[in-house]
Scaffold this active site. Structure first.
Site, PDB file in Angstrom:
ATOM      1  N   ASP A  11       5.384   0.497  11.976  1.00 13.30           N
ATOM      2  CA  ASP A  11       4.153  -0.151  11.488  1.00 13.30           C
ATOM      3  C   ASP A  11       4.044  -1.604  11.923  1.00 13.30           C
ATOM      4  O   ASP A  11       3.014  -2.227  11.734  1.00 13.30           O
ATOM      5  CB  ASP A  11       4.076  -0.079   9.950  1.00 13.30           C
ATOM      6  CG  ASP A  11       3.778   1.324   9.494  1.00 13.30           C
ATOM      7  OD1 ASP A  11       3.848   1.594   8.291  1.00 13.30           O
ATOM      8  OD2 ASP A  11       3.495   2.172  10.364  1.00 13.30           O
TER       9      ASP A  11
ATOM     10  N   ARG B  99      -8.415  -0.590   5.267  1.00 14.12           N
ATOM     11  CA  ARG B  99      -7.610   0.453   4.608  1.00 14.12           C
ATOM     12  C   ARG B  99      -6.298  -0.115   4.096  1.00 14.12           C
ATOM     13  O   ARG B  99      -5.710   0.398   3.163  1.00 14.12           O
ATOM     14  CB  ARG B  99      -7.297   1.580   5.595  1.00 14.12           C
ATOM     15  CG  ARG B  99      -8.484   2.405   5.992  1.00 14.12           C
ATOM     16  CD  ARG B  99      -8.072   3.601   6.770  1.00 14.12           C
ATOM     17  NE  ARG B  99      -6.992   4.304   6.094  1.00 14.12           N
ATOM     18  CZ  ARG B  99      -6.341   5.333   6.638  1.00 14.12           C
ATOM     19  NH1 ARG B  99      -6.649   5.742   7.853  1.00 14.12           N
ATOM     20  NH2 ARG B  99      -5.380   5.952   5.981  1.00 14.12           N
TER      21      ARG B  99
ATOM     22  N   LYS C 298       0.869  -1.201   0.000  1.00 13.87           N
ATOM     23  CA  LYS C 298       0.000   0.000   0.000  1.00 13.87           C
ATOM     24  C   LYS C 298       0.900   1.244   0.000  1.00 13.87           C
ATOM     25  O   LYS C 298       0.676   2.178  -0.770  1.00 13.87           O
ATOM     26  CB  LYS C 298      -0.869  -0.028   1.244  1.00 13.87           C
ATOM     27  CG  LYS C 298      -1.430   1.311   1.677  1.00 13.87           C
ATOM     28  CD  LYS C 298      -2.297   1.226   2.889  1.00 13.87           C
ATOM     29  CE  LYS C 298      -1.596   1.435   4.187  1.00 13.87           C
ATOM     30  NZ  LYS C 298      -1.261   2.807   4.546  1.00 13.87           N
ATOM     31  N   ASN C 299       1.941   1.222   0.845  1.00 11.76           N
ATOM     32  CA  ASN C 299       2.755   2.422   1.029  1.00 11.76           C
ATOM     33  C   ASN C 299       3.754   2.663  -0.094  1.00 11.76           C
ATOM     34  O   ASN C 299       4.399   3.705  -0.133  1.00 11.76           O
ATOM     35  CB  ASN C 299       3.453   2.381   2.394  1.00 11.76           C
ATOM     36  CG  ASN C 299       2.435   2.570   3.521  1.00 11.76           C
ATOM     37  OD1 ASN C 299       1.266   2.874   3.267  1.00 11.76           O
ATOM     38  ND2 ASN C 299       2.856   2.354   4.743  1.00 11.76           N
TER      39      ASN C 299
ATOM     40  N   CYS D 228      -4.520  12.026  12.911  1.00  7.22           N
ATOM     41  CA  CYS D 228      -5.245  10.753  12.917  1.00  7.22           C
ATOM     42  C   CYS D 228      -5.014  10.156  14.301  1.00  7.22           C
ATOM     43  O   CYS D 228      -4.407  10.777  15.168  1.00  7.22           O
ATOM     44  CB  CYS D 228      -4.727   9.825  11.819  1.00  7.22           C
ATOM     45  SG  CYS D 228      -3.107   9.178  12.201  1.00  7.22           S
TER      46      CYS D 228
ATOM     47  N   ARG E 167       0.368  14.282  12.976  1.00  8.95           N
ATOM     48  CA  ARG E 167       0.775  14.072  11.571  1.00  8.95           C
ATOM     49  C   ARG E 167       0.986  15.408  10.823  1.00  8.95           C
ATOM     50  O   ARG E 167       0.297  15.713   9.858  1.00  8.95           O
ATOM     51  CB  ARG E 167      -0.249  13.204  10.835  1.00  8.95           C
ATOM     52  CG  ARG E 167      -0.661  11.934  11.554  1.00  8.95           C
ATOM     53  CD  ARG E 167       0.456  10.940  11.724  1.00  8.95           C
ATOM     54  NE  ARG E 167       0.945  10.369  10.485  1.00  8.95           N
ATOM     55  CZ  ARG E 167       0.403   9.305   9.887  1.00  8.95           C
ATOM     56  NH1 ARG E 167      -0.669   8.770  10.384  1.00  8.95           N
ATOM     57  NH2 ARG E 167       0.914   8.834   8.778  1.00  8.95           N
TER      58      ARG E 167
HETATM   59  C1  EPZ Z   1       4.524   6.860   6.339  1.00 12.86           C
HETATM   60  O1  EPZ Z   1       3.753   7.874   6.965  1.00 12.86           O
HETATM   61  C2  EPZ Z   1       3.619   5.649   6.261  1.00 12.86           C
HETATM   62  N1  EPZ Z   1       2.441   5.965   5.449  1.00 12.86           N
HETATM   63  C3  EPZ Z   1       3.189   5.252   7.674  1.00 12.86           C
HETATM   64  O2  EPZ Z   1       2.400   4.078   7.566  1.00 12.86           O
HETATM   65  C4  EPZ Z   1       4.437   4.925   8.489  1.00 12.86           C
HETATM   66  O3  EPZ Z   1       4.053   4.606   9.800  1.00 12.86           O
HETATM   67  C5  EPZ Z   1       5.369   6.150   8.492  1.00 12.86           C
HETATM   68  O4  EPZ Z   1       5.682   6.519   7.123  1.00 12.86           O
HETATM   69  C6  EPZ Z   1       6.681   5.878   9.215  1.00 12.86           C
HETATM   70  O5  EPZ Z   1       7.336   4.802   8.597  1.00 12.86           O
HETATM   71  C7  EPZ Z   1       2.558   5.901   4.103  1.00 12.86           C
HETATM   72  O6  EPZ Z   1       3.604   5.603   3.556  1.00 12.86           O
HETATM   73  C8  EPZ Z   1       1.313   6.213   3.315  1.00 12.86           C
HETATM   74  P1  EPZ Z   1       6.672  10.189   8.387  1.00 12.86           P
HETATM   75  P2  EPZ Z   1       4.327   9.396   6.999  1.00 12.86           P
HETATM   76  O7  EPZ Z   1       6.515  11.458   7.634  1.00 12.86           O
HETATM   77  O8  EPZ Z   1       5.026   9.688   5.730  1.00 12.86           O
HETATM   78  C9  EPZ Z   1       6.759  13.443  11.804  1.00 12.86           C
HETATM   79  C10 EPZ Z   1       0.511   2.773   7.826  1.00 12.86           C
HETATM   80  O9  EPZ Z   1       0.097   2.191   8.834  1.00 12.86           O
HETATM   81  N2  EPZ Z   1       6.585  14.409  10.707  1.00 12.86           N
HETATM   82  O10 EPZ Z   1       7.861   9.330   8.122  1.00 12.86           O
HETATM   83  O11 EPZ Z   1       3.221  10.278   7.417  1.00 12.86           O
HETATM   84  C11 EPZ Z   1       5.526  12.557  11.966  1.00 12.86           C
HETATM   85  O12 EPZ Z   1       4.568  13.195  12.790  1.00 12.86           O
HETATM   86  C12 EPZ Z   1       1.028   4.183   7.941  1.00 12.86           C
HETATM   87  O13 EPZ Z   1       0.578   2.276   6.662  1.00 12.86           O
HETATM   88  C13 EPZ Z   1       6.702  15.764  11.005  1.00 12.86           C
HETATM   89  O14 EPZ Z   1       6.942  16.147  12.150  1.00 12.86           O
HETATM   90  O15 EPZ Z   1       5.371   9.281   8.182  1.00 12.86           O
HETATM   91  C14 EPZ Z   1       6.115  11.327  12.607  1.00 12.86           C
HETATM   92  O16 EPZ Z   1       6.247  11.544  13.996  1.00 12.86           O
HETATM   93  C15 EPZ Z   1       0.808   4.742   9.337  1.00 12.86           C
HETATM   94  N3  EPZ Z   1       6.541  16.654   9.996  1.00 12.86           N
HETATM   95  C16 EPZ Z   1       7.510  11.232  11.978  1.00 12.86           C
HETATM   96  O17 EPZ Z   1       7.803  12.521  11.449  1.00 12.86           O
HETATM   97  C17 EPZ Z   1       6.300  16.265   8.700  1.00 12.86           C
HETATM   98  O18 EPZ Z   1       6.195  17.143   7.823  1.00 12.86           O
HETATM   99  C18 EPZ Z   1       7.598  10.228  10.841  1.00 12.86           C
HETATM  100  O19 EPZ Z   1       6.547  10.526   9.949  1.00 12.86           O
HETATM  101  C19 EPZ Z   1       6.174  14.891   8.430  1.00 12.86           C
HETATM  102  C20 EPZ Z   1       6.324  13.984   9.451  1.00 12.86           C
END
Ligand code: EPZ
Length: 419
Positions: free
Chosen positions: A308, A400, A22-23, A118, A123
């Site tokens: 995850d 999802r 999915k990701n 969420c 996020r």
């Molecule tokens: C991706 O989310 C995945 N989703 C998530 O999977 C996964 O848990 C996550 O990466 C971490 O591996 C998809 O790929 C669609 P991040 P993403 O930006 O990109 C903070 C699932 O279950 N952050 O790497 O949103 C954020 O709050 C989902 O399939 C900021 O502060 O994750 C988090 O604490 C859940 N500012 C950390 O960084 C930003 O602009 C990592 O988030 C972006 C993120």
């Protein structure tokens, strides 16, 4: 509202085939805005994918999903393109924010709803916007929308992410695709799903090089012929079924349509706990283990242990001997599964961002509630292990991201049904 009913303690045997990631599919769908005509194979038929496809249709791309053969054809004839990603589509599927980079670099403007938080955290998207501004975008936040402009196109830049973010790395990559000159992105996320996006962008004509956590991308010309891409397997789905097999395999379970090399760190951790794994080229065989050793884990960006899989690992550790610790270092609120697992008899305490899990504990079935995608599947794992019956509510979270979950488990003799 649909529910899952699981009768626990059934021994599993047979084979599970892993679906496409999915990701990996989500950013590749966002990247298809940059193309004229693509076919993406091995896509998982899960809710988030349909939502992203709905968003592409809203933007003006023509899409055709072949459910039977798990592929989608997408064409962009550049007519009536609407550079808008509305709240109603982005609020349930945060990855909708990834169309920002593609729309901006190709059409010079985009209006994308802020994804909002969420269950697992606020996020934010500040890192996404930080990168786009460095590439010359004018960004305004108004009425819950990101309004981005790049009248004279984006310009290549040197960008160092202050912290590692999968989504921000993906958005920056998409935006840099048509940016003038060369872009160097440092401190990038390098998940296998990002490498799959890079592979797709290269087929689109991008000159991209990945070294360590640095990705360089120079101005690319979109190739106009048809691009075909096979999405990689879903390593999180794989990890989930490895854990189920380790605890419940009658003797052994085969899990195929995977590349074990991609998940070395997860395999090593599960082996350390005592999961018996035999690796083949495109499959693994998991033998049932009699006992599991405790372990201390911190969730980290790839190649560290993935957040995850944190909830799923926690269920395995309820069956390990002694006290294990899992520190959730990526998201601020990703322990919602803990109160539900405790209602099934798990002995888990949370201190700061660390879950302390005492094992082995007998789990007993209960009526529980899913809260987010990965928490929900940890309740399924617990239900499979627990005595008597478990009822899981709000399973739309599961739909999802897990394709054919109950069928894949039923085919391995689990007693699970959707009502
Ligand atoms: C991706 O989310 C995945 N989703 C998530 O999977 C996964 O848990 C996550 O990466 C971490 O591996 C998809 O790929 C669609 P991040 P993403 O930006 O990109 C903070 C699932 O279950 N952050 O790497 O949103 C954020 O709050 C989902 O399939 C900021 O502060 O994750 C988090 O604490 C859940 N500012 C950390 O960084 C930003 O602009 C990592 O988030 C972006 C993120």
């Amino acid at each position: 509202m649909q529910k899952l009913i699981i009768k626990g303690k059934r021994e599993l045997s047979g084979k599970i085939s892993i679906s496409g990631s999915k990701n990996a599919t989500l950013p590749i769908l966002a990247a298809s805005i940059l193309a004229n005509y693509v076919q993406i194979n091995n896509i998982p038929l899960v809710k988030d994918i349909f939502t992203m496809v709905e968003l592409l249709n809203f933007i003006g791309l023509k899409t055709k999903i072949n459910r039977k053969n798990h592929y989608i054809k997408i064409s962009n004839n550049e007519k009536n393109i609407n550079t808008l990603a509305p709240y109603k589509l982005v609020k349930t599927m945060r990855a909708g924010v990834l169309v920002l980079g593609s729309l901006l670099t190709k059409y010079g403007k985009a209006k994308v709803s802020l994804p909002g938080g969420c269950a697992i955290g606020t996020r934010p998207v500040n890192l996404h916007l930080f990168a786009l501004k460095k590439l010359g975008a004018k960004i305004k936040i108004k009425d819950g929308y990101i309004i981005a402009q790049a009248k004279n196109g984006l310009k290549g830049a040197k960008i160092k992410f202050p912290s590692i973010s999968v989504g921000a790395t993906e958005n920056a990559l998409l935006a840099a695709f048509k940016a003038k000159g060369k872009t160097i992105l440092k401190n990038c996320a390098i998940e296998p799903e990002i490498k799959d996006l890079i592979k797709f962008l290269k087929k689109l004509g991008a000159n991209i090089y990945l070294e360590g956590r640095t990705i360089s991308i120079s101005e690319s010309k979109t190739k106009s012929f048809k691009i075909i891409h096979d999405v990689i397997f879903d390593r999180i789905e794989l990890g989930t079924y490895m854990i189920a097999s380790a605890i419940l395999a009658k003797k052994s379970l085969i899990i195929d349509k995977i590349d074990p090399k991609i998940i070395k760190s997860e395999l090593n951790i599960l082996k350390k706990i005592g999961v018996q794994i035999k690796q083949k080229k495109n499959s693994i065989i998991i033998n049932r283990a009699r006992k599991f050793k405790k372990i201390n884990i911190i969730t980290k960006p790839y190649p560290g242990f993935p957040t995850d899989l944190q909830a799923q690992l926690m269920v395995l550790l309820t069956q390990a001997n002694g006290e294990s610790r899992i520190k959730e270092d990526i998201f601020e609120n990703r322990f919602m599964h803990v109160p539900e697992l405790k209602r099934m008899g798990a002995q888990i305490e949370i201190k700061d961002k660390t879950a302390i899990i005492k094992g082995p504990t007998k789990l007993t079935g209960a009526e529980v509630m899913a809260t987010d995608l990965r928490a929900s599947v940890s309740l399924v794992l617990a239900g499979l292990i627990a005595d008597n019956r478990t009822i899981i509510n709000r399973i739309y979270h599961l739909d999802r991201g897990y394709e054919y979950l109950e069928n894949k488990l039923k085919n391995c003799k689990a007693k699970i049904k959707r009502v």
